[in-house]
Write a protein that holds these residues in place. Structure first.
Motif, PDB file in Angstrom:
ATOM      1  N   VAL A 180      28.726 106.422 -48.338  1.00 22.75           N
ATOM      2  CA  VAL A 180      28.320 106.734 -46.963  1.00 22.75           C
ATOM      3  C   VAL A 180      28.253 108.246 -46.757  1.00 22.75           C
ATOM      4  CG1 VAL A 180      28.974 106.575 -44.530  1.00 22.75           C
ATOM      5  CG2 VAL A 180      29.203 104.580 -46.016  1.00 22.75           C
ATOM      6  N   ASP A 181      29.234 108.971 -47.272  1.00 23.94           N
ATOM      7  CA  ASP A 181      29.242 110.432 -47.142  1.00 23.94           C
ATOM      8  C   ASP A 181      28.021 111.054 -47.824  1.00 23.94           C
ATOM      9  OD1 ASP A 181      31.574 110.353 -45.703  1.00 23.94           O
ATOM     10  OD2 ASP A 181      32.876 110.845 -47.400  1.00 23.94           O
ATOM     11  N   ARG A 196      25.128 110.610 -45.430  1.00 20.29           N
ATOM     12  CA  ARG A 196      25.274 111.499 -44.264  1.00 20.29           C
ATOM     13  C   ARG A 196      24.886 112.931 -44.610  1.00 20.29           C
ATOM     14  NH1 ARG A 196      30.935 108.940 -42.011  1.00 20.29           N
ATOM     15  NH2 ARG A 196      30.106 108.089 -40.056  1.00 20.29           N
ATOM     16  N   LEU A 256      21.141 113.678 -44.104  1.00 18.38           N
ATOM     17  CA  LEU A 256      20.510 113.482 -42.794  1.00 18.38           C
ATOM     18  C   LEU A 256      20.206 114.817 -42.125  1.00 18.38           C
ATOM     19  CD1 LEU A 256      22.723 110.579 -41.398  1.00 18.38           C
ATOM     20  CD2 LEU A 256      20.373 110.405 -42.262  1.00 18.38           C
ATOM     21  N   GLN A 309      20.461 117.732 -39.706  1.00 23.05           N
ATOM     22  CA  GLN A 309      21.662 118.192 -39.010  1.00 23.05           C
ATOM     23  C   GLN A 309      21.381 118.662 -37.592  1.00 23.05           C
ATOM     24  OE1 GLN A 309      24.679 117.685 -40.568  1.00 23.05           O
ATOM     25  NE2 GLN A 309      23.280 116.706 -42.046  1.00 23.05           N
ATOM     26  N   ASN A 355      18.411 112.246 -32.417  1.00 21.17           N
ATOM     27  CA  ASN A 355      18.286 111.066 -33.270  1.00 21.17           C
ATOM     28  C   ASN A 355      17.114 110.190 -32.833  1.00 21.17           C
ATOM     29  OD1 ASN A 355      20.523 111.919 -34.644  1.00 21.17           O
ATOM     30  ND2 ASN A 355      21.902 110.391 -33.799  1.00 21.17           N
ATOM     31  N   ILE A 389      25.321 105.774 -37.767  1.00 18.76           N
ATOM     32  CA  ILE A 389      25.693 106.535 -38.966  1.00 18.76           C
ATOM     33  C   ILE A 389      24.444 106.986 -39.718  1.00 18.76           C
ATOM     34  CG2 ILE A 389      26.841 106.413 -41.221  1.00 18.76           C
ATOM     35  CD1 ILE A 389      28.874 104.532 -39.978  1.00 18.76           C
ATOM     36  N   GLY A 417      21.771 107.983 -38.533  1.00 17.48           N
ATOM     37  CA  GLY A 417      21.047 109.014 -37.797  1.00 17.48           C
ATOM     38  C   GLY A 417      20.105 108.496 -36.738  1.00 17.48           C
ATOM     39  N   ILE A 445      23.299 101.410 -44.741  1.00 17.25           N
ATOM     40  CA  ILE A 445      23.128 102.733 -44.131  1.00 17.25           C
ATOM     41  C   ILE A 445      22.080 103.537 -44.893  1.00 17.25           C
ATOM     42  CG2 ILE A 445      24.295 104.947 -43.738  1.00 17.25           C
ATOM     43  CD1 ILE A 445      26.860 103.221 -43.178  1.00 17.25           C
ATOM     44  N   ALA A 471      18.685 104.927 -43.294  1.00 16.58           N
ATOM     45  CA  ALA A 471      18.456 106.375 -43.298  1.00 16.58           C
ATOM     46  C   ALA A 471      17.156 106.730 -44.016  1.00 16.58           C
ATOM     47  CB  ALA A 471      19.635 107.079 -43.956  1.00 16.58           C
TER      48      ALA A 471
END
Length: 328
Positions: free
Chosen positions: A194-195, A198, A201, A203, A207, A234, A236, A316, A320
């Motif tokens: 997941v990190d 992220r 995505l 910044q 969204n 999560i 975005g 996710i 994404a």
């Protein structure tokens, strides 16, 4: 998919290393049999679904009653402790297919109580409340009277579930089966995955507005404050019906048009295909006016990936990539 297979291969290697370390600590008898560790002989108390249950030992004949909890058990390496599975929503998660094939499938939906008894089950793991409802296999109290422990996946039966709620369930199952190290390894891998998403995505900026489309003819069946809201956020996105307090909810087409989503996430399962749902959106007099439909911005997500299970990181990533393809 190659990336996901490689990640699960790394995870499997890590689990083998953990098992080797555990075996080395426990030592073997002269016959080669491993002596039980202290954790295996310690009583475990779990509060779940309105019951308090004590496990004097790890269950040996478990049955999983919904796909996402089946996948949790398989991801923890518990297929040898299972005597059955049930209620497959779609294809089993590919990295777990070999383990799944080792476990008997008892029923297309919930098995009858007689099947559970015949299998000599000592543990039932339900993903949804219906597993222990009127059309399920029995109440926790009825099953406990038969000497069968039960566990209801908490993250799937609450408002506003988060990744941490899934991790709590994973830790509880790992604790019950005395495979805590496996549980922590799984959680660590999911967190890392997941990190990694992220980090890719955008910044800055607002969204994307996202509509989750499960189905509907006269109205739209969509996600309010269920796990899809967490997944979309999560990844975005901004769930356009994230302000609705219920989980899955029905809204009017007019309301969906007014909120004008930029992306539609189509939940894929059942007899109506994702392609058929998309064709419906394109041809509906009202919904075809949505920006996402006009621009053909659709993301298809399997229902099993949208559930509160081990596929959360993959879900996710799918979302994404669909929301921000240039970033992946």
């Amino acid at each position: 998919m190659k990336k996901w297979k490689s990640m699960w291969l790394v995870f499997a290697i890590a689990l083998l290393a953990i098992l080797g370390a555990c075996n080395a600590k426990e030592g073997a008898t002269q016959s080669g049999k491993i002596e039980p560790s202290q954790a295996e002989t310690t009583e475990i108390t779990i509060d779940n679904n309105g019951t308090t249950q004590v496990y004097k030992e790890a269950p040996k004949k478990a049955i999983s009653l919904n796909q996402h909890v089946t996948e949790i058990m398989l991801a923890l390496g518990l297929e040898d402790s299972m005597v059955g599975t049930a209620y497959l929503d779609d294809k089993i998660y590919e990295p777990l297919q070999a383990a799944y094939d080792k476990v008997p499938v008892l029923a297309e939906q919930y098995p009858a109580k007689e099947q559970v008894i015949d299998a000599e089950a000592d543990f039932l793991y339900g993903g949804w409340k219906s597993a222990f409802g009127e059309k399920g296999v029995g109440t926790p109290e009825e099953l406990e009277a038969l000497g069968i422990h039960t566990y209801l996946h908490t993250a799937s039966n609450m408002t506003k579930p988060t990744l941490e709620d899934i991790f709590t369930d994973i830790r509880n199952i790992a604790k019950i089966f005395r495979v805590e190290d496996h549980g922590e390894a799984l959680i660590a891998q999911m967190t890392k995955d997941v990190d990694d998403v992220r980090a890719k995505l955008p910044q800055n900026g607002e969204n994307l507005r996202v509509l989750v489309f499960d189905g509907g003819d006269k109205d739209v069946f969509t996600a309010g404050q269920n796990f899809m809201n967490e997944l979309v956020t999560i990844a975005g996105g901004n769930n356009v019906f994230g302000d609705v307090e219920s989980g899955w909810t029905t809204v009017s087409k007019e309301d969906a048009v007014d909120r004008n989503p930029q992306v539609v996430v189509v939940i894929d399962y059942g007899e109506t295909t994702a392609e058929e749902k998309i064709n419906f959106l394109k041809n509906d007099p009202a919904l075809k006016e949505i920006a996402a439909v006009k621009n053909e911005c659709f993301v298809i997500l399997p229902l099993s990936a949208a559930s509160e299970g081990v596929r959360a990181a993959e879900a996710i990533q799918i979302l994404a990539k669909g929301f921000y393809p240039d970033n992946f």
